[in-house]
Write a protein that holds these residues in place. Structure first.
Motif, PDB file in Angstrom:
ATOM      1  N   THR A 150       0.847  -1.175   0.000  1.00 16.42           N
ATOM      2  CA  THR A 150       0.000   0.000   0.000  1.00 16.42           C
ATOM      3  C   THR A 150       0.883   1.226   0.000  1.00 16.42           C
ATOM      4  O   THR A 150       2.018   1.173   0.451  1.00 16.42           O
ATOM      5  CB  THR A 150      -0.919   0.014   1.234  1.00 16.42           C
ATOM      6  OG1 THR A 150      -0.104  -0.045   2.398  1.00 16.42           O
ATOM      7  CG2 THR A 150      -1.870  -1.164   1.212  1.00 16.42           C
ATOM      8  N   SER A 151       0.384   2.294  -0.528  1.00 13.12           N
ATOM      9  CA  SER A 151       1.230   3.471  -0.615  1.00 13.12           C
ATOM     10  C   SER A 151       0.783   4.544   0.363  1.00 13.12           C
ATOM     11  O   SER A 151      -0.393   4.769   0.559  1.00 13.12           O
ATOM     12  CB  SER A 151       1.252   4.016  -2.040  1.00 13.12           C
ATOM     13  OG  SER A 151      -0.031   4.401  -2.427  1.00 13.12           O
ATOM     14  N   ARG A 192       1.868   8.637   1.253  1.00 13.96           N
ATOM     15  CA  ARG A 192       2.573   9.721   0.611  1.00 13.96           C
ATOM     16  C   ARG A 192       3.023  10.728   1.640  1.00 13.96           C
ATOM     17  O   ARG A 192       2.319  11.009   2.588  1.00 13.96           O
ATOM     18  CB  ARG A 192       1.678  10.353  -0.437  1.00 13.96           C
ATOM     19  CG  ARG A 192       1.553   9.389  -1.598  1.00 13.96           C
ATOM     20  CD  ARG A 192       0.344   9.570  -2.412  1.00 13.96           C
ATOM     21  NE  ARG A 192      -0.918   9.071  -1.986  1.00 13.96           N
ATOM     22  CZ  ARG A 192      -1.267   7.828  -1.768  1.00 13.96           C
ATOM     23  NH1 ARG A 192      -0.416   6.882  -1.824  1.00 13.96           N
ATOM     24  NH2 ARG A 192      -2.473   7.489  -1.467  1.00 13.96           N
ATOM     25  N   LEU A 205       3.654  10.943  -8.965  1.00 11.34           N
ATOM     26  CA  LEU A 205       2.732   9.858  -8.649  1.00 11.34           C
ATOM     27  C   LEU A 205       3.535   8.631  -8.252  1.00 11.34           C
ATOM     28  O   LEU A 205       4.513   8.275  -8.917  1.00 11.34           O
ATOM     29  CB  LEU A 205       1.877   9.527  -9.883  1.00 11.34           C
ATOM     30  CG  LEU A 205       1.037   8.265  -9.832  1.00 11.34           C
ATOM     31  CD1 LEU A 205      -0.080   8.421  -8.812  1.00 11.34           C
ATOM     32  CD2 LEU A 205       0.459   7.975 -11.203  1.00 11.34           C
ATOM     33  N   LEU A 206       3.129   7.987  -7.175  1.00 13.40           N
ATOM     34  CA  LEU A 206       3.725   6.738  -6.720  1.00 13.40           C
ATOM     35  C   LEU A 206       2.742   5.628  -7.015  1.00 13.40           C
ATOM     36  O   LEU A 206       1.558   5.738  -6.690  1.00 13.40           O
ATOM     37  CB  LEU A 206       3.990   6.800  -5.218  1.00 13.40           C
ATOM     38  CG  LEU A 206       4.305   5.492  -4.504  1.00 13.40           C
ATOM     39  CD1 LEU A 206       5.634   4.937  -4.969  1.00 13.40           C
ATOM     40  CD2 LEU A 206       4.301   5.698  -3.004  1.00 13.40           C
ATOM     41  N   SER A 207       3.208   4.546  -7.631  1.00 13.31           N
ATOM     42  CA  SER A 207       2.333   3.386  -7.820  1.00 13.31           C
ATOM     43  C   SER A 207       3.134   2.115  -7.554  1.00 13.31           C
ATOM     44  O   SER A 207       4.340   2.064  -7.772  1.00 13.31           O
ATOM     45  CB  SER A 207       1.725   3.369  -9.219  1.00 13.31           C
ATOM     46  OG  SER A 207       2.728   3.256 -10.194  1.00 13.31           O
ATOM     47  N   ALA A 208       2.449   1.112  -7.054  1.00  8.02           N
ATOM     48  CA  ALA A 208       3.092  -0.164  -6.735  1.00  8.02           C
ATOM     49  C   ALA A 208       2.152  -1.303  -7.093  1.00  8.02           C
ATOM     50  O   ALA A 208       0.938  -1.201  -6.907  1.00  8.02           O
ATOM     51  CB  ALA A 208       3.438  -0.230  -5.253  1.00  8.02           C
ATOM     52  N   SER A 209       2.713  -2.363  -7.614  1.00  8.35           N
ATOM     53  CA  SER A 209       1.948  -3.570  -7.905  1.00  8.35           C
ATOM     54  C   SER A 209       2.043  -4.512  -6.706  1.00  8.35           C
ATOM     55  O   SER A 209       3.046  -4.514  -5.994  1.00  8.35           O
ATOM     56  CB  SER A 209       2.513  -4.274  -9.142  1.00  8.35           C
ATOM     57  OG  SER A 209       2.366  -3.463 -10.273  1.00  8.35           O
ATOM     58  N   ILE A 252       7.860  -0.823  -8.191  1.00  4.01           N
ATOM     59  CA  ILE A 252       7.383   0.448  -7.648  1.00  4.01           C
ATOM     60  C   ILE A 252       7.760   1.485  -8.697  1.00  4.01           C
ATOM     61  O   ILE A 252       8.906   1.538  -9.135  1.00  4.01           O
ATOM     62  CB  ILE A 252       8.056   0.810  -6.307  1.00  4.01           C
ATOM     63  CG1 ILE A 252       7.649  -0.170  -5.216  1.00  4.01           C
ATOM     64  CG2 ILE A 252       7.713   2.240  -5.894  1.00  4.01           C
ATOM     65  CD1 ILE A 252       8.354   0.076  -3.892  1.00  4.01           C
ATOM     66  N   SER A 253       6.797   2.301  -9.093  1.00  3.30           N
ATOM     67  CA  SER A 253       7.037   3.323 -10.108  1.00  3.30           C
ATOM     68  C   SER A 253       6.866   4.710  -9.503  1.00  3.30           C
ATOM     69  O   SER A 253       5.889   4.964  -8.792  1.00  3.30           O
ATOM     70  CB  SER A 253       6.060   3.153 -11.270  1.00  3.30           C
ATOM     71  OG  SER A 253       6.190   4.216 -12.192  1.00  3.30           O
ATOM     72  N   SER A 279       6.620   8.469 -10.973  1.00  4.67           N
ATOM     73  CA  SER A 279       6.465   9.246 -12.202  1.00  4.67           C
ATOM     74  C   SER A 279       6.266  10.708 -11.839  1.00  4.67           C
ATOM     75  O   SER A 279       5.558  11.024 -10.881  1.00  4.67           O
ATOM     76  CB  SER A 279       5.239   8.770 -12.989  1.00  4.67           C
ATOM     77  OG  SER A 279       5.314   7.393 -13.236  1.00  4.67           O
ATOM     78  N   SER A 338      -2.537  13.398  -2.452  1.00  7.64           N
ATOM     79  CA  SER A 338      -1.639  13.819  -1.406  1.00  7.64           C
ATOM     80  C   SER A 338      -1.845  15.293  -1.118  1.00  7.64           C
ATOM     81  O   SER A 338      -2.848  15.872  -1.485  1.00  7.64           O
ATOM     82  CB  SER A 338      -0.209  13.526  -1.863  1.00  7.64           C
ATOM     83  OG  SER A 338       0.710  14.116  -1.023  1.00  7.64           O
TER      84      SER A 338
END
Length: 168
Positions: A4-5, A7, A34-38, A59-60, A62, A21
């Motif tokens: 889970t992310s 911020r 932007l933070l994203s995670a699978s 984890i990306s 962008s 955020s």
């Protein structure tokens, strides 16, 4: 195991906004990030297997420049929380109906991933912002997970929730 992310907005030359955020105010220009995670999924754990079970997930981070005054690069550091086990040394997925399955999370360089305390490391990188204003630049990190062999958990579903914190 879902990641889970969370911020966190910290000052860094210019203000940054992390999607879903808070905007850190004060500077004229802003970079939107932007933070994203699978989810990291180990699949079915085999207690008779003699080798560790491994899995990985991306984890990306962008970012997009919103002004010509913005920097060309955005350095960042990613920290991971200890999860439900409460300790980096004893990270554990908890099971339903009951049980515990120990695991560890590691940076791309093989260090135990955490928040920089208790012998853990953070991992980072740099997002290169494209020359075209409004274009998205991205950087990927890989979370490597390992379940040590030889555990005898109860049958069931095991999971953990790990907080991801990005500092710019």
């Amino acid at each position: 195991m879902p990641l889970t992310s969370a911020r966190r907005c910290l000052p860094w030359r210019r203000s940054l906004t992390l999607v879903v955020s808070t905007l850190c105010g004060g500077a004229q220009a802003a970079v939107t990030c932007l933070l994203s995670a699978s989810p990291l999924s180990f699949g079915t754990y085999d207690a008779t297997r003699l080798t560790p079970t491994a899995a990985s997930a991306p984890i990306s981070v962008s970012c997009r420049a919103t002004s010509l005054l913005d920097p060309l690069t955005v350095p960042f550091q990613v920290a991971l929380g200890a999860g439900q086990g409460g300790s980096y040394a004893a990270q554990a997925m908890l099971g339903n109906p009951s049980g515990r399955l120990n695991y560890g999370l590691f940076t791309p360089l093989g260090a135990r991933w955490g928040n920089g305390s208790d012998g853990t490391s953070t991992a980072g990188g740099v997002v290169l912002l494209p020359a075209l204003l409004g274009s998205l630049g991205a950087s990927l990190l890989t979370v490597n997970g390992v379940i040590p062999a030889g555990q005898r958990p109860f049958a069931g579903t095991y999971s953990d929730a790990v907080t991801i914190t990005v500092e710019f």
